[in-house]
Each structure stands twice: as C-alpha cells, then as structure tokens.
Design an enzyme around this catalytic site. Sequence first.
Site, short mmCIF file in Angstrom:
data_model
loop_
_atom_site.label_atom_id
_atom_site.label_comp_id
_atom_site.label_asym_id
_atom_site.label_seq_id
_atom_site.Cartn_x
_atom_site.Cartn_y
_atom_site.Cartn_z
N HIS A 121 -12.41 -31.17 39.87
CA HIS A 121 -13.47 -30.83 40.29
C HIS A 121 -14.89 -31.22 39.75
CE1 HIS A 121 -16.48 -27.85 42.97
NE2 HIS A 121 -15.95 -28.08 43.42
N ASP A 198 -9.70 -24.07 34.80
CA ASP A 198 -10.83 -24.02 36.01
C ASP A 198 -9.17 -23.21 36.73
OD1 ASP A 198 -11.18 -24.12 38.67
OD2 ASP A 198 -12.18 -25.76 38.52
N GLN A 201 -8.75 -22.30 41.76
CA GLN A 201 -7.46 -22.53 42.80
C GLN A 201 -6.33 -21.67 42.83
OE1 GLN A 201 -8.43 -24.01 45.52
NE2 GLN A 201 -10.44 -24.52 45.26
N LYS A 224 -12.79 -17.70 47.56
CA LYS A 224 -11.82 -18.37 47.26
C LYS A 224 -10.51 -17.41 47.75
CE LYS A 224 -13.78 -22.71 45.34
NZ LYS A 224 -13.54 -23.55 46.75
N CYS A 361 -15.58 -32.80 46.38
CA CYS A 361 -15.79 -32.73 44.65
C CYS A 361 -15.20 -33.04 43.94
CB CYS A 361 -16.45 -31.48 44.74
SG CYS A 361 -17.56 -30.34 45.40
#
Length: 406
Positions: A121, A198, A201, A224, A361
């Site tokens: 991302h 990261d 997700q 999220k 993104c």
Amino acid sequence: MNISDIRKQFPILDQEVNGSPLVYLDSAATSQKPLAVIEAIEKYYKEYNSNVHRGVHTLGTRATDGYEGAREKVRKFINAKSTEEIIFTRGTTTALNTVAASYGRANLKPGDEIVITYMEHHSNIIPWQQVAKETGATLKYISLTEDHALSLEEVKSTITSNTKIVSIMQVSNVLGTINPVKEIAEIAHANGAVMVVDGAQSTPHMKVDVQDLDCDFFAFSGHKMGGPTGIGALYGKKELLEKMEPIEFGGEMIDFVNLYESTWKELPWKFEGGTPIIAGAIGLGAAIDFLEEVGLDNIQAHEHKLAQYALDRLSQVDGITIYGPKERAGVVTFNIEDVHPHDVATVVDADGIAIRAGHHCAQPLMKYLNVSSTARASFYLYNTEEEVDKLVSSLIKTKEYFTNGF
C-alpha cells in the site's frame, strides 16, 4: 457463527440502496460498525467525556480508565508483552510514518537498504521513499511469483547484510495474498535488519501474535476491524521504542519543559502528543471485545470460504481476469474485458452493491500487473454467499450492457 445474528448487530446493513438491499463488499476500505462500538462511543460522550491523565476529578478518572483499558485490550489482542509497547495512532499510515521518521532517520545511512514488495500500500511505500532520500539509503523491492505471492527464495536473494529495514504487509489489500511474515522476519533478523509489518488487512480477519511473528514493529487501523475511524495502533518492541525519539511534540508527551530544552514521558506516552483519540480508543476496545466474542478463527474460516466461493463463481463470468493466488484472504480483485473498473462499480452500485474501483492506493502494483486500475470485492464477517451471487449476477448484466447494450 450465526451470520444472521451477526448481521443484526450492524444497523447500516438493514437498508436499501438504489431500490435494492445493500450488499456491502468494501470492507477492505473500511468495515461497518457493530452496535457495541456505536454505543460505547455514545456512552463516552454522554456520560464521561473528559480529557485523560491530567485530571483528578471523577470524569477524568473514568475517561483515563477507558482509554488505558483500551490499550490493554489491544495488548492482549495482538499478544504484546506490555502496554508500554502499544502506541495509539490515527491508523496504520501514521504508525508506519512514525517508524520511518523516528527509527528510519536515526538508523539509516548511505549504503543501507530498505526492502519492501511490489504489493505494498502507498502507506508502506512513500514513507520509505522519503527516508531513503533523506538518508541516502537504497529502497529495494521483492518481486512476486506468477500467482502474485512471495517466495522465500526471492526474499532471501533480496535481503542482504546491508538491509537494515524490511517492511511488508501481512495481507495484500489488492491480491488477498497472505505473506509469510514470520519466516521473512527470521530472514531479516539473520541479516541484522528489523522487521516492520503492515497489519491493516490482517488484524481484522485473523489472530495476530506479534511475539510469535517476532516482528519489531506492527501497525494496524481500527476502522477496518469494526472500530471507529481515526484510531489505530503501533506495536514496537520496548527496547527499540525506548531508543527512538518522538516526532510530534506538545502536551501529554512531556516530562519537564524548561526554557531551552525538555524531557519526555516514559513509554508509551512520549509518542502520543496532544489530547489523544479518547473516544476512538474506547470504540476500538469495544470492537476488540466484539471480534473476540465472535472468534477470530471463526471469522477467518468464514471469509476463506466466501473468498473461495467468490473465486469459483466469478471465474464463470466470461472475459473476467482475477488477480492473486488461489489461497487468499477475503479479497477478490478483478477486471472485466473492455469494461473500465469505474464503470463496473457504477453499474453494480445501481443494484445496491458496493465494491471498490481504482488503484487501491497501490499504483506500483497496478503497474506490475500491467493495468491502470481494477475492481475489488472484499468480505467480512457479515457477508454471505447470497451476496456473492448478487454480485456475479450484476457483473454478468454489466458485461452484457457494455457488450450489447440494453
């Protein structure tokens, strides 16, 4: 895991959009919020709205307990050793920028390497680009396999003794690829590098154990995972955070302020300048309670089943190209031949179906895939196979419209 009961906890889903029942397939962008989260935030503002830490009055104490109680929930949720290792941020972007700006600037020099992947991302690309420019370090990318995953052989050949930082998403927001970050962390550490993950997700969809992953930093967002917008967290190993300098200065993060120099509070507060995101943290704590009640293993299994069902159903649509590996998280990204993704999203929206269209993104990944943009359906604990069927029917209608007209 009773999906009907779960859906009742999300009031926004009980509506029609453009004359059809809402089918929300955009949770990778932001998830919907359960009543427990909405009510927790409302209760804070109605009953004990106050600033935290400094006040000694009753409302201030209740707000502080709620805020710091949420930090403990985050600690347990990702299995950090201590709340000192949990820093509240505005989200994944702020967390990754904090690592890049504080740790990266202080520890990189010309000749050093930062290693990321083509699937990252923008939030896990641009901060490293900027730090590389400022320090003279080199930014390197790990190539993808034919099915858009990572091979450990390619990881080993890219990470060298000059690598100081490896920063990789645990789950791709475009491809659904689940990356072997634990194994990559071992390779990074063997070469003397720190591992940044990261988790935007992954955290909402599967159990995360930062100690088992042995990552040095881990970032995620609340919005999220059923929480409010504007709140997230950065996990960092205590020994690293203690050596890092804050990048935002003002109230809350100071110990003593003199005319020409100041000292900082201990962890984690030295990284939380200004009035913190109190309501957001309390809402995030409520979201964690909700997810743990449902069970992360149940959520992951449900989404895996949905993703496989969607792959099977979508592959039956003529002219469709699906990106990413067969085994994936709850994301399916695709293009329909001769139909722009924005047109696809617009037409299915007329049927009440919300999907995402664009570069997500991830423009370097789009270039890697040789496309300008894609359409994306992403699933969460409240989605059903019937909603996948509605999407497929709408996509078939979309293709017919742009091929033959109505």
